[in-house]
Design an enzyme around this catalytic site. Structure first.
Site, PDB file in Angstrom:
ATOM      1  N   ARG A  55      18.361 -87.399 -14.380  1.00  0.00           N
ATOM      2  CA  ARG A  55      18.856 -88.711 -14.784  1.00  0.00           C
ATOM      3  C   ARG A  55      19.465 -89.491 -13.620  1.00  0.00           C
ATOM      4  O   ARG A  55      20.283 -88.981 -12.868  1.00  0.00           O
ATOM      5  CB  ARG A  55      19.902 -88.557 -15.899  1.00  0.00           C
ATOM      6  CG  ARG A  55      20.070 -89.857 -16.695  1.00  0.00           C
ATOM      7  CD  ARG A  55      21.225 -89.784 -17.658  1.00  0.00           C
ATOM      8  NE  ARG A  55      21.173 -88.673 -18.577  1.00  0.00           N
ATOM      9  CZ  ARG A  55      20.613 -88.725 -19.788  1.00  0.00           C
ATOM     10  NH1 ARG A  55      20.020 -89.821 -20.196  1.00  0.00           N
ATOM     11  NH2 ARG A  55      20.659 -87.672 -20.574  1.00  0.00           N
ATOM     12  N   HIS A  62      16.251 -77.182 -13.770  1.00  0.00           N
ATOM     13  CA  HIS A  62      17.522 -77.468 -13.104  1.00  0.00           C
ATOM     14  C   HIS A  62      17.892 -76.359 -12.116  1.00  0.00           C
ATOM     15  O   HIS A  62      18.930 -76.428 -11.461  1.00  0.00           O
ATOM     16  CB  HIS A  62      18.618 -77.616 -14.176  1.00  0.00           C
ATOM     17  CG  HIS A  62      19.919 -78.127 -13.674  1.00  0.00           C
ATOM     18  ND1 HIS A  62      21.065 -77.347 -13.610  1.00  0.00           N
ATOM     19  CD2 HIS A  62      20.288 -79.347 -13.207  1.00  0.00           C
ATOM     20  CE1 HIS A  62      22.068 -78.064 -13.137  1.00  0.00           C
ATOM     21  NE2 HIS A  62      21.626 -79.278 -12.882  1.00  0.00           N
ATOM     22  N   ARG A 112      17.742 -82.844  -7.340  1.00  0.00           N
ATOM     23  CA  ARG A 112      18.256 -84.060  -6.690  1.00  0.00           C
ATOM     24  C   ARG A 112      18.201 -83.871  -5.181  1.00  0.00           C
ATOM     25  O   ARG A 112      18.527 -82.808  -4.662  1.00  0.00           O
ATOM     26  CB  ARG A 112      19.695 -84.369  -7.111  1.00  0.00           C
ATOM     27  CG  ARG A 112      19.888 -84.644  -8.595  1.00  0.00           C
ATOM     28  CD  ARG A 112      21.311 -85.135  -8.873  1.00  0.00           C
ATOM     29  NE  ARG A 112      21.651 -85.051 -10.266  1.00  0.00           N
ATOM     30  CZ  ARG A 112      21.337 -85.954 -11.191  1.00  0.00           C
ATOM     31  NH1 ARG A 112      20.639 -87.011 -10.829  1.00  0.00           N
ATOM     32  NH2 ARG A 112      21.709 -85.811 -12.443  1.00  0.00           N
ATOM     33  N   TYR A 131      30.529 -81.794  -2.301  1.00  0.00           N
ATOM     34  CA  TYR A 131      30.581 -80.949  -3.496  1.00  0.00           C
ATOM     35  C   TYR A 131      30.816 -79.502  -3.054  1.00  0.00           C
ATOM     36  O   TYR A 131      30.206 -79.039  -2.093  1.00  0.00           O
ATOM     37  CB  TYR A 131      29.253 -80.977  -4.264  1.00  0.00           C
ATOM     38  CG  TYR A 131      28.913 -82.243  -4.997  1.00  0.00           C
ATOM     39  CD1 TYR A 131      29.562 -83.450  -4.729  1.00  0.00           C
ATOM     40  CD2 TYR A 131      27.905 -82.249  -5.968  1.00  0.00           C
ATOM     41  CE1 TYR A 131      29.218 -84.602  -5.401  1.00  0.00           C
ATOM     42  CE2 TYR A 131      27.561 -83.405  -6.648  1.00  0.00           C
ATOM     43  CZ  TYR A 131      28.218 -84.576  -6.358  1.00  0.00           C
ATOM     44  OH  TYR A 131      27.881 -85.725  -7.026  1.00  0.00           O
ATOM     45  N   ASN A 157      32.291 -93.119 -13.197  1.00  0.00           N
ATOM     46  CA  ASN A 157      32.206 -92.062 -14.212  1.00  0.00           C
ATOM     47  C   ASN A 157      32.200 -92.649 -15.613  1.00  0.00           C
ATOM     48  O   ASN A 157      31.444 -92.219 -16.489  1.00  0.00           O
ATOM     49  CB  ASN A 157      33.390 -91.097 -14.083  1.00  0.00           C
ATOM     50  CG  ASN A 157      33.263 -90.141 -12.918  1.00  0.00           C
ATOM     51  OD1 ASN A 157      32.248 -90.119 -12.235  1.00  0.00           O
ATOM     52  ND2 ASN A 157      34.303 -89.366 -12.686  1.00  0.00           N
ATOM     53  N   ARG A 193      35.893 -77.633 -14.399  1.00  0.00           N
ATOM     54  CA  ARG A 193      36.220 -78.944 -13.840  1.00  0.00           C
ATOM     55  C   ARG A 193      36.235 -80.047 -14.887  1.00  0.00           C
ATOM     56  O   ARG A 193      37.121 -80.878 -14.922  1.00  0.00           O
ATOM     57  CB  ARG A 193      35.203 -79.311 -12.746  1.00  0.00           C
ATOM     58  CG  ARG A 193      35.553 -80.603 -12.029  1.00  0.00           C
ATOM     59  CD  ARG A 193      34.371 -81.147 -11.254  1.00  0.00           C
ATOM     60  NE  ARG A 193      33.401 -81.801 -12.106  1.00  0.00           N
ATOM     61  CZ  ARG A 193      32.092 -81.673 -12.011  1.00  0.00           C
ATOM     62  NH1 ARG A 193      31.589 -80.862 -11.119  1.00  0.00           N
ATOM     63  NH2 ARG A 193      31.280 -82.323 -12.822  1.00  0.00           N
ATOM     64  N   HIS A 239      31.896 -77.870  -7.975  1.00  0.00           N
ATOM     65  CA  HIS A 239      30.563 -77.854  -8.580  1.00  0.00           C
ATOM     66  C   HIS A 239      29.960 -76.464  -8.688  1.00  0.00           C
ATOM     67  O   HIS A 239      28.955 -76.270  -9.368  1.00  0.00           O
ATOM     68  CB  HIS A 239      29.634 -78.770  -7.763  1.00  0.00           C
ATOM     69  CG  HIS A 239      28.348 -79.119  -8.430  1.00  0.00           C
ATOM     70  ND1 HIS A 239      27.139 -78.565  -8.066  1.00  0.00           N
ATOM     71  CD2 HIS A 239      28.089 -79.969  -9.443  1.00  0.00           C
ATOM     72  CE1 HIS A 239      26.187 -79.072  -8.824  1.00  0.00           C
ATOM     73  NE2 HIS A 239      26.723 -79.920  -9.674  1.00  0.00           N
TER      74      HIS A 239
END
Length: 710
Positions: free
Chosen positions: A409, A439, A379, A472, A49, A565, A593
Site C-alpha cells: 500500500r 510480505h 518496499r 527503522y 500517520n 510499538r 520495527h
C-alpha cells in the site's frame, strides 16, 4: 465465527489503540529532552500517520457501515458506526492537542531564530520580494478552476492542498480553487535580516495572491483545505476483472483510488455557509469529517527547517548525527560470501548499515561462480542500489528471480516502475498472489564452486529499503546453515509455482505454519507454569487466537513480556486474565520495527526473528517468514537487545489496564535503549579501527571505512 473476546474484558479496539500510538508520537513533540527541530518532526509524523489512518482504517469502516452495519468488533463490542463515533471524537481531541503543541513550538522556534510569518505580517520590502517570487517562480505553475452551475467540482486529489475562496464572477458567486503543486518548495525564505531567519509558507503565499491567478477578480472568504480519500480499494474488485495483466490491473486500481469518497477534510478555518454549499454536497461530507487546524496544512516543511540555518546553528537544534556502522563481524577486504559460509552474521539496523548486504549482492552480481539470486521485495527506496545490482546480475547471465509485491500500500507505483526495470534487465519478475500479499523479506544467493552447490540466505524483519534502514530498527540474519538454506530453496520453488502450502523443517511460513507453531510454542510454556517465559517484540498484535493464548499463558503463571510499538489489542493487569502480562511501547529517535519471538529460557529457549506481526492479516492472509536463531553468540546479542528494551525508562511507555500509556518512573540511571545501542555500536567500530592499524592490509580497510564515512 467471532469469539467475542470483549466479553472477557481483557481486549481493546484496534482503531483506538492505533490512535493511541499516534498520540505517543505527538507527545514526543513536547519532550524537552528532544532537540526542538526533532520535536517539530514529530508533529509532522503524527499528521501523516493520522492521514494514513483515515485513508485506510476509517475508509474501511465507512464502507463496512454501509454493507454490514450490525457487524460487531470482537475486541470491543462496537459496531462500525460505534467505532467511527469514537474515532472522530478521539481524532478531534488529538488535533486540538497538536495545535496547542505547535503553538508552543512556534514560540521555541522563534527564540531559536526561526520566525514563521503570514505574508500580510511581512515588511513592505519583504512583501515586494514575495510578489516577485510569486510572479516569476510560482504563478506560472498554477492552475485555476471555478465551480458553478457550468463548471462542476473538479476531482479533488487526496492529500493535495487547495487555496480557495468565494469569487464574484459574471454577477454571481462561484468557488475559486487553486491546487498547490507538490513540486513547489514548501516554504519561502525571506531576504536575510540581521539575526532571525524569517519565512512564509508557500500555501499562504498562493492564498494571498489568488487575485493575480484569477486576473484581478475579487475573492473573499479565503481558506486552505485538503481532503483524504478512502484508500481501501481492493485490487480484486469485480470492476477490474476485464484487466488481464496484473501490472495493468494495479494501475487501474490506483486510478480508481483517486475517485473514492473522502473520509476527512482539514481546513484552515471554520467552513462558512457559502463554502458549505459547495463542499458538503459534492464531497458528501458530514460535520464529523471536518477538522479545522491552525497549523500549515503541508507539514512536510517541518523536516526541512534546518536547511534555513547555518550548519552550526542547525546542529544545535538537532540530534547529533549518527551514521550506521559497518558490521564488525565481516572483513571487507575479503569476499563476504565466503565469510558467511563459515559463520552466521546478524545485522542490526540502523545501528549497523545495510551496506553489508548490498555489498554482498554487488559482489555476487559479478562473481562467475554465482548462478542465481532470488529475492522477495515489498518496499524499496526511491533510488535503490539493490535494484542496480540485481539488474547487473541478470545482465551478467545470472538467473535473477524477483517476487515483487505490487499491492504494497502506497508503494504500488514505485514497485510497478521497478518491476518494469527489472524485467527489462532480464530478471524473472513474479507478483504476489491474488488473495495473499507476500510480505516476507528473504534473499537466496546460490553458487557452484568446485562442483559443489553453495547457498547463502538473508532473512530480515524489515524491507530491503536502503533509506528506511537508516531510521527503522530492524534485524537481518545471514546464514549458510544447510537446513535453513534448504528451506529457502523450497520456499522460492513454491512461490514460483504459486504454492502456499509447502512444508518446511526450520522456517515458519504463513499462512500455513507460522501461527500454528507460535501457538504450539506458547502451549509448551503454559505447561511449565511459572517456569515458563514468553517475550515478544512486535509492531502490532490483533490476532484473536494468539491473544487468547497469551491470556491463557498469563493465567498459567507464565511471565509474558511484550514490546509492542503500535496496536495492542490485549490489555495487561486485568485480574484473573492478564495479571502476568507486561506491555510497553517505545517511541524514540528511530521507528521500532524489528520482530523477535522468544519462548523459554536457557538451553530450552527457542528464538525467532520474523517479518510478521501478530495481526490476523500477517498470520492468515500474507506470506511471512520467521527464522530460528541457532547461533549462541547471536542469541546472546538478541537477548541483550530485548533486555535493554525492557530496561528502557526514558522512551518506553507502559500500557495500563485502561488502554492508556504511562511514563516509567525514573530509576537511579536513565536508560534509553536506542542511544545505548548507538553508543555500543560506535564503540565496537572504533575498536575495530584500532585493531585494523595492527593488521596486514589495514590501509585498504581504513580506505573503505573512510569512503563510507564510517
Amino acid at each position: 465465527m467471532q469469539k467475542g473476546l470483549y466479553k472477557e474484558g481483557y481486549t481493546q479496539n484496534r482503531e483506538l489503540s492505533w490512535l493511541r500510538f499516534d498520540e505517543r508520537c505527538l507527545n514526543e513533540s513536547r519532550d524537552k529532552n528532544v532537540p526542538v527541530l526533532e520535536r517539530v518532526k514529530f508533529v509532522s509524523i503524527f499528521s501523516s500517520n493520522l492521514d494514513e489512518f483515515f485513508s485506510v482504517r476509517v475508509g474501511s469502516l465507512t464502507e463496512m457501515k454501509k454493507v454490514k452495519p450490525d457487524f460487531v468488533d470482537n475486541k470491543s463490542g462496537l459496531t462500525p458506526d460505534g467505532q467511527l463515533k469514537k474515532i472522530y471524537a478521539m481524532a478531534n481531541r488529538l488535533c486540538r492537542k497538536r495545535d496547542e503543541y505547535w503553538n508552543e513550538l512556534r514560540g521555541e522556534l522563534k527564540k531559536s531564530g526561526l520566525v514563521e510569518l503570514d505574508p500580510k505580517d511581512c515588511t513592505k520590502d519583504e512583501q515586494k520580494y514575495l510578489k516577485r517570487v510569486f510572479r516569476d517562480a510560482v504563478e506560472p505553475l498554477l492552475g485555476a478552476q471555478i465551480v458553478d452551475s457550468h463548471h462542476p467540482m473538479p476531482n479533488l486529489q487526496s492529500g493535495v492542498i487547495y487555496a480557495s475562496g468565494i469569487m464574484k464572477y459574471k454577477g454571481n458567486q462561484v468557488l475559486a480553487v487553486v491546487p498547490i503543486p507538490a513540486s513547489l518548495p514548501k516554504i519561502v525564505k525571506l531576504p536575510e535580516k540581521k539575526g532571525d531567519v524569517r519565512f512564509v509558507h508557500m500555501e499562504d503565499l498562493v492564498l494571498a495572491n489568488m487575485e493575480s491567478v484569477f486576473r484581478g477578480a475579487s475573492i473573499g472568504d479565503r481558506m486552505k483545505f485538503y481532503i483524504i480519500r478512502n484508500a481501501d480499494v481492493d485490487v480484486d474488485d469485480d470492476t477490474l476483472d476485464d484487466v488481464m495483466d496484473y501490472r495493468e490491473k494495479m494501475l487501474a486500481m490506483l486510478r480508481k483510488r483517486k475517485r473514492t469518497n473522502p473520509v476527512r477534510i482539514e481546513c484552515s478555518k471554520k467552513i462558512t455557509p457559502e463554502f458549505r454549499k459547495y463542499l458538503y454536497d459534492s464531497l458528501k461530507l458530514s460535520d464529523s469529517m471536518v477538522y479545522v487546524s491552525g497549523l500549515p496544512l503541508d507539514r512536510k516543511f517541518m523536516f526541512s527547517l534546518s536547511s534555513l540555518l547555518d550548519a552550526e546553528k542547525a546542529a544545535s537544534l538537532l540530534y547529533a548525527p549518527y551514521t550506521p556502522k559497518l558490521s564488525t563481524d565481516l572483513d571487507y577486504e575479503k569476499p563476504l560470501y565466503d565469510q558467511i559460509l563459515k559463520k552466521d552474521v546478524l545485522l542490526s539496523y540502523p545501528y549497523q548499515s545495510m551496506d553489508s548486504f548490498v555489498q554482498l549482492v554487488k559482489e555476487s552480481a559479478s562473481d562467475p561462480d554465482v548462478t542465481s539470486i532470488k529475492i522477495t521485495i515489498y518496499r524499496l527506496a526511491s533510488h535503490a542500489r539493490l535494484v542496480d545490482y540485481l539488474c547487473r546480475a541478470a545482465e551478467n547471465g545470472k538467473e535473477v528471480d524477483v517476487l515483487i509485491e505490487l499491492k504494497a500500500r502506497f508503494d504500488e507505483q514505485n514497485n510497478i516502475d521497478y518491476s518494469e526495470r527489472l524485467q527489462d534487465a532480464g530478471c524473472n519478475v513474479m507478483y504476489g498472489f491474488e488473495d495473499y500479499k507476500v510480505h516476507s523479506k528473504i534473499c537466496l544467493i546460490t553458487r557452484m564452486k568446485g562442483g559443489k552447490m553453495q547457498n547463502v540466505v538473508l532473512i530480515a524483519t524489515g524491507n530491503f529499503n536502503e533509506n528506511t534502514a537508516k531510521s527503522y530498527t530492524d534485524l537481518a540474519y545471514l546464514t549458510a546453515r544447510k537446513g535453513i538454506t534448504a528451506d529457502a530453496v523450497s520456499f522460492f520453488q513454491n512461490m514460483m509455482i504459486g504454492r502456499l502450502d509447502g512444508s518446511y523443517r526450520y522456517l515458519l511460513v504463513s499462512p500455513i505454519s507460522l501461527k500454528s507453531t507460535v501457538i504450539r510454542l506458547m502451549e509448551e510454556q503454559i505447561a511449565k507454569g511459572s517456569e515458563g517465559r514468553i517475550v515478544l517484540k512486535l509492531n502490532s498484535i490483533t490476532d484473536e487466537d494468539i491473544i487468547e493464548k497469551i491470556h491463557e499463558a498469563s493465567n498459567a503463571g507464565v511471565q509474558v513480556d511484550m514490546i509492542v510499538r503500535g496496536i495492542c489489542c490485549i490489555l495487561p493487569d486485568i485480574p484473573d486474565a492478564t495479571d502476568n502480562l507486561h506491555v510497553r511501547s517505545i517511541v524514540g529517535r528511530y521507528l521500532e520495527h524489528s520482530r523477535i519471538y522468544i519462548f523459554g529460557k536457557g538451553k530450552e529457549e527457542k528464538m525467532y526473528i520474523s517479518s510478521a506481526d501478530f495481526m490476523t492479516r500477517n498470520t492468515e492472509r500474507r506470506v511471512e517468514i520467521a527464522v530460528p536463531i541457532m547461533d549462541r553468540t547471536i542469541r546472546k546479542k538478541l537477548n541483550d537487545y530485548v533486555d535493554l528494551c525492557l530496561a528502557d525508562n526514558t522512551k518506553a511507555r507502559v500500557l495500563n489496564s485502561d488502554g492508556k500509556y504511562a511514563k516509567i518512573p525514573a530509576g537511579e540511571k536513565e536508560i534509553n535503549c536506542q542511544e545505548e545501542l548507538m553508543r555500543t555500536t560506535t564503540a565496537s567500530t572504533q575498536t575495530l579501527r584500532r585493531n585494523a592499524h595492527n593488521t596486514e592490509g589495514a590501509k585498504v580497510f581504513r580506505t573503505k571505512l573512510k569512503k563510507k564515512g564510517k
